[in-house]
Design a protein around this motif. Structure first.
Motif, short mmCIF file in Angstrom:
data_model
loop_
_atom_site.label_atom_id
_atom_site.label_comp_id
_atom_site.label_asym_id
_atom_site.label_seq_id
_atom_site.Cartn_x
_atom_site.Cartn_y
_atom_site.Cartn_z
N THR A 137 12.80 -8.91 1.19
CA THR A 137 13.57 -7.69 1.45
C THR A 137 14.26 -7.80 2.80
O THR A 137 13.58 -7.92 3.83
CB THR A 137 12.68 -6.45 1.46
OG1 THR A 137 12.10 -6.29 0.18
CG2 THR A 137 13.50 -5.19 1.78
N VAL A 195 -2.10 -4.44 5.54
CA VAL A 195 -3.00 -4.21 6.67
C VAL A 195 -3.81 -2.93 6.47
O VAL A 195 -4.88 -2.77 7.06
CB VAL A 195 -2.18 -4.19 7.99
CG1 VAL A 195 -1.38 -2.91 8.14
CG2 VAL A 195 -3.07 -4.45 9.19
N GLY A 245 6.92 -1.09 -1.48
CA GLY A 245 5.96 -2.07 -1.97
C GLY A 245 5.01 -1.47 -2.98
O GLY A 245 4.67 -2.11 -4.00
N ASP A 297 -3.59 -8.59 8.39
CA ASP A 297 -2.28 -8.70 9.03
C ASP A 297 -1.58 -9.95 8.51
O ASP A 297 -2.01 -11.07 8.81
CB ASP A 297 -2.48 -8.77 10.55
CG ASP A 297 -1.19 -9.00 11.31
OD1 ASP A 297 -0.11 -9.01 10.69
OD2 ASP A 297 -1.26 -9.19 12.54
N ALA A 330 0.81 -1.22 0.00
CA ALA A 330 0.00 0.00 0.00
C ALA A 330 0.85 1.27 0.00
O ALA A 330 0.39 2.32 -0.46
CB ALA A 330 -0.95 0.00 1.21
N TYR A 373 14.60 -5.84 14.90
CA TYR A 373 14.63 -5.61 13.44
C TYR A 373 15.83 -6.34 12.82
O TYR A 373 15.70 -7.02 11.80
CB TYR A 373 14.70 -4.10 13.18
CG TYR A 373 14.63 -3.73 11.71
CD1 TYR A 373 13.41 -3.71 11.04
CD2 TYR A 373 15.78 -3.38 11.00
CE1 TYR A 373 13.34 -3.35 9.70
CE2 TYR A 373 15.72 -3.02 9.66
CZ TYR A 373 14.49 -3.01 9.02
OH TYR A 373 14.43 -2.66 7.69
N1 LIG Z 1 12.92 2.48 3.62
C1 LIG Z 1 14.16 2.09 3.85
O1 LIG Z 1 15.10 2.90 3.93
C2 LIG Z 1 14.48 0.62 3.98
C3 LIG Z 1 15.81 0.23 4.14
C4 LIG Z 1 16.10 -1.14 4.24
C5 LIG Z 1 15.10 -2.08 4.21
N2 LIG Z 1 13.80 -1.65 4.08
C6 LIG Z 1 12.76 -2.66 4.07
O2 LIG Z 1 11.99 -2.48 2.88
C7 LIG Z 1 10.64 -2.87 3.13
C8 LIG Z 1 9.69 -1.72 2.77
O3 LIG Z 1 10.06 -0.58 3.50
P1 LIG Z 1 9.26 0.81 3.34
O4 LIG Z 1 10.16 1.87 3.87
O5 LIG Z 1 8.74 0.92 1.96
O6 LIG Z 1 8.08 0.58 4.39
P2 LIG Z 1 6.72 1.49 4.63
O7 LIG Z 1 6.61 1.69 6.11
O8 LIG Z 1 6.70 2.68 3.74
O9 LIG Z 1 5.58 0.50 4.13
C9 LIG Z 1 5.37 -0.72 4.80
C10 LIG Z 1 4.04 -1.27 4.35
O10 LIG Z 1 3.80 -2.49 5.07
C11 LIG Z 1 2.47 -2.48 5.53
N3 LIG Z 1 2.33 -3.32 6.73
C12 LIG Z 1 2.75 -3.04 7.98
N4 LIG Z 1 2.38 -4.03 8.82
C13 LIG Z 1 1.70 -4.94 8.08
C14 LIG Z 1 1.05 -6.16 8.38
N5 LIG Z 1 1.01 -6.64 9.64
N6 LIG Z 1 0.43 -6.84 7.39
C15 LIG Z 1 0.44 -6.35 6.12
N7 LIG Z 1 1.05 -5.19 5.77
C16 LIG Z 1 1.66 -4.49 6.74
C17 LIG Z 1 2.17 -1.00 5.82
O11 LIG Z 1 0.78 -0.74 5.91
C18 LIG Z 1 2.85 -0.33 4.65
O12 LIG Z 1 2.00 -0.23 3.53
C19 LIG Z 1 10.59 -3.27 4.62
O13 LIG Z 1 10.75 -4.68 4.74
C20 LIG Z 1 11.77 -2.55 5.22
O14 LIG Z 1 12.24 -3.18 6.40
C21 LIG Z 1 13.48 -0.34 3.97
#
Ligand SMILES: NC(=O)c1ccc[n+]([C@@H]2O[C@H](COP(=O)([O-])OP(=O)(O)OC[C@H]3O[C@@H](n4cnc5c(N)ncnc54)[C@H](O)[C@@H]3O)[C@@H](O)[C@H]2O)c1
Length: 163
Positions: free
Chosen positions: A141, A39, A20, A64, A16, A156
């Motif tokens: 990821t 979620v 992703g 979830d 969302a 984490y």
């Molecule tokens: N943004 C960064 O700098 C970064 C760096 C390294 C790794 N990552 C990894 O990349 C991935 C995406 O990161 P992002 O920054 O785009 O995250 P984000 O917080 O922007 O988005 C996370 C998404 O996951 C959904 N989510 C949360 N809990 C959930 C659940 N229980 N069930 C279903 N959906 C759920 C949220 O609603 C949201 O849409 C993650 O695994 C994060 O750990 C991100």
């Protein structure tokens, strides 16, 4: 020009928002039929509507993904809508900071549940569907924290090390 994911059914968790969301749009642009598993049902449904309005194919399954029943529903609705599963992108991830001593047990379980347990569940239920189509692709990821952890990110880092 042919599209790289034409005819492929793709599940993206946490689609969302953020990375992703960008991945779901990219898969759809390349012809993939996308299941947005998140979620946040409102944002997920809005993204599915956006993809469908632009000529792509997408559904949203809200829930979830740390729960087996949600993941079973995600896989079942993907098979129902798109005929199977070809690609699984385990993208959903959450983080909260705190020392091991200060972190509530509930926060540890929440982070491990979404970042690690959910990937086990999605693989458990999607792989049998991939096998029916002769194979598939799974991307998890992780994070730099899996290799060189900072302070106050124990849950984490553990979850990403396991990814
Ligand atoms: N943004 C960064 O700098 C970064 C760096 C390294 C790794 N990552 C990894 O990349 C991935 C995406 O990161 P992002 O920054 O785009 O995250 P984000 O917080 O922007 O988005 C996370 C998404 O996951 C959904 N989510 C949360 N809990 C959930 C659940 N229980 N069930 C279903 N959906 C759920 C949220 O609603 C949201 O849409 C993650 O695994 C994060 O750990 C991100």
């Amino acid at each position: 020009m042919s599209k790289r994911f034409e005819g492929k059914a793709v599940i993206v968790t946490g689609a969302a928002k953020g990375i992703g969301r960008a991945a779901a749009l990219a898969f759809a642009r390349e012809g993939g039929s996308v299941t947005i598993a998140d979620v946040d049902g409102a944002a997920g449904s809005a993204l599915a509507a956006e993809i469908n309005a632009s000529g792509g194919q997408a559904i949203c399954v809200a829930g979830d993904i740390a729960q087996a029943s949600t993941v079973q529903q995600v896989v079942a609705e993907t098979v129902h809508a798109f005929g199977g599963v070809d690609v699984l992108y385990n993208n959903a991830g959450v983080v909260k900071y705190g020392t091991v001593v200060d972190m509530p047990v509930e926060d540890w379980d929440w982070i491990i549940g979404i970042n690690l347990r959910a990937s086990f569940l999605t693989c458990k239920y999607a792989i049998p569907e991939m096998r029916k189509r002769g194979g598939g692709a799974i991307v998890n990821t992780a994070s730099v924290q899996a290799f060189a952890s900072q302070q106050t990110v124990a849950a984490y880092a553990a979850s990403k090390g396991g990814s």
